[in-house]
Design an enzyme around this catalytic site. Sequence first.
Site, PDB file in Angstrom:
ATOM      1  CG  ASP A  40      -0.223   0.136   2.545  1.00  0.00           C
ATOM      2  OD1 ASP A  40       1.087  -0.213   2.518  1.00  0.00           O
ATOM      3  OD2 ASP A  40      -0.770   0.012   3.540  1.00  0.00           O
ATOM      4  CE  LYS A 199      11.334  37.535  -5.187  1.00  0.00           C
ATOM      5  NZ  LYS A 199      11.719  35.955  -5.061  1.00  0.00           N
TER       6      LYS A 199
HETATM    7  C1  R5P Z   1      12.949  34.344  -2.129  1.00  0.00           C
HETATM    8  O1  R5P Z   1      11.937  34.212  -2.137  1.00  0.00           O
HETATM    9  C2  R5P Z   1      14.021  33.018  -2.154  1.00  0.00           C
HETATM   10  O2  R5P Z   1      15.056  33.643  -1.873  1.00  0.00           O
HETATM   11  C3  R5P Z   1      14.179  32.504  -3.914  1.00  0.00           C
HETATM   12  O3  R5P Z   1      14.247  33.394  -4.377  1.00  0.00           O
HETATM   13  C4  R5P Z   1      12.932  31.836  -4.224  1.00  0.00           C
HETATM   14  O4  R5P Z   1      12.622  30.900  -3.358  1.00  0.00           O
HETATM   15  C5  R5P Z   1      12.880  31.364  -5.408  1.00  0.00           C
HETATM   16  O5  R5P Z   1      11.669  30.730  -5.854  1.00  0.00           O
HETATM   17  P1  R5P Z   1      11.375  30.745  -7.383  1.00  0.00           P
HETATM   18  O6  R5P Z   1      12.571  30.118  -8.172  1.00  0.00           O
HETATM   19  O7  R5P Z   1       9.913  29.918  -7.540  1.00  0.00           O
HETATM   20  O8  R5P Z   1      11.236  32.353  -7.917  1.00  0.00           O
END
Ligand code: R5P
Length: 310
Positions: A40, A199
Amino acid sequence: MLNLNNVIFFSGTSNLPLARKIAKNLKIKLGKITVKRFADDEIYVNIRENVVGKECIVIQSCSTPGNEYLIELLIIVDAIKRLQPKKIVVLLPFYPYRRQEKKIEKGESITAELVAKLLHSVGIDKLIVLDLHSKVIEKFFKFPFRHITALSLFVEYFKKQIKKKTRKDFIVCAPDRGALTLNLKLAQKLGLETTFIFKTRARRHDVVMGMKLMDHVENKNVIMLDDEISTGGTIVLASRLLKKNNAKDIFVAVTHPVLSGNAVKKLARAPIKQLIVTDSINLSKEKKISKIKILSLSKILAEEIKLLNL
Ligand code: R5P
């Protein structure tokens, strides 16, 4: 310093190549263990060593499928615990559920904390983690732990690539504010200038909304460092933004190559010259595209084990 004659080093099934390399560095054999599945799909574990009075170290990278590898790890630790070892140390090169370290909305779980509670509940004596997604996670560890970094690997790597004369042609760029401290450290060690990208994320999970570059990168080779690449959204957009701003070659370094969904395809097409990652996660053949360079953590982790103070 640990007496390696009293150590048994076990590996879960997630990252055997790294476990073998660490064992080789330590000049010890991997502990015998059976990990199988019932019909399982439940996991069966049997520890095939006499661990009474021994220091047992268990390595597991809880990358995709993280749920499976986490449960497997808990079962391994539970099985060892029932055999009266002296101590159990868990080495987690990749910590699962790392991105839910706080609640964004009412009704959510804090899964990074839940993982820590689960590890505590099976009775581990010490945890070693590597480049956690957020330092906040440390506060969930109600037991001794070490949080180590792969930064020295990247510093060493770039020192070899960048000749003194060409230093002025390089700049380090943090792909987001979260990665700023890490990038500043790298830049300082390499003697390079730094900038960063602002960002913003959408409310939807895993989606990057916007990016703004804070300085000029024209005619510069750019190095971006981050803890991980998951969907690739952050790094792909950041590299395009840098190119739009006339950057030359773009080098990306990340500790954890999560590479979920179609991240590899996106990265292959992105204007990235080289992607330098560690073996914290065992990449499948298909994911090892030519622009990926893998640096092994085996030396760093073996040293960390040798220095364990239990
Ligand atoms: C911030 O959010 C982290 O340092 C990374 O930039 C993030 O985890 C990367 O995630 P992804 O590749 O999905 O943009």
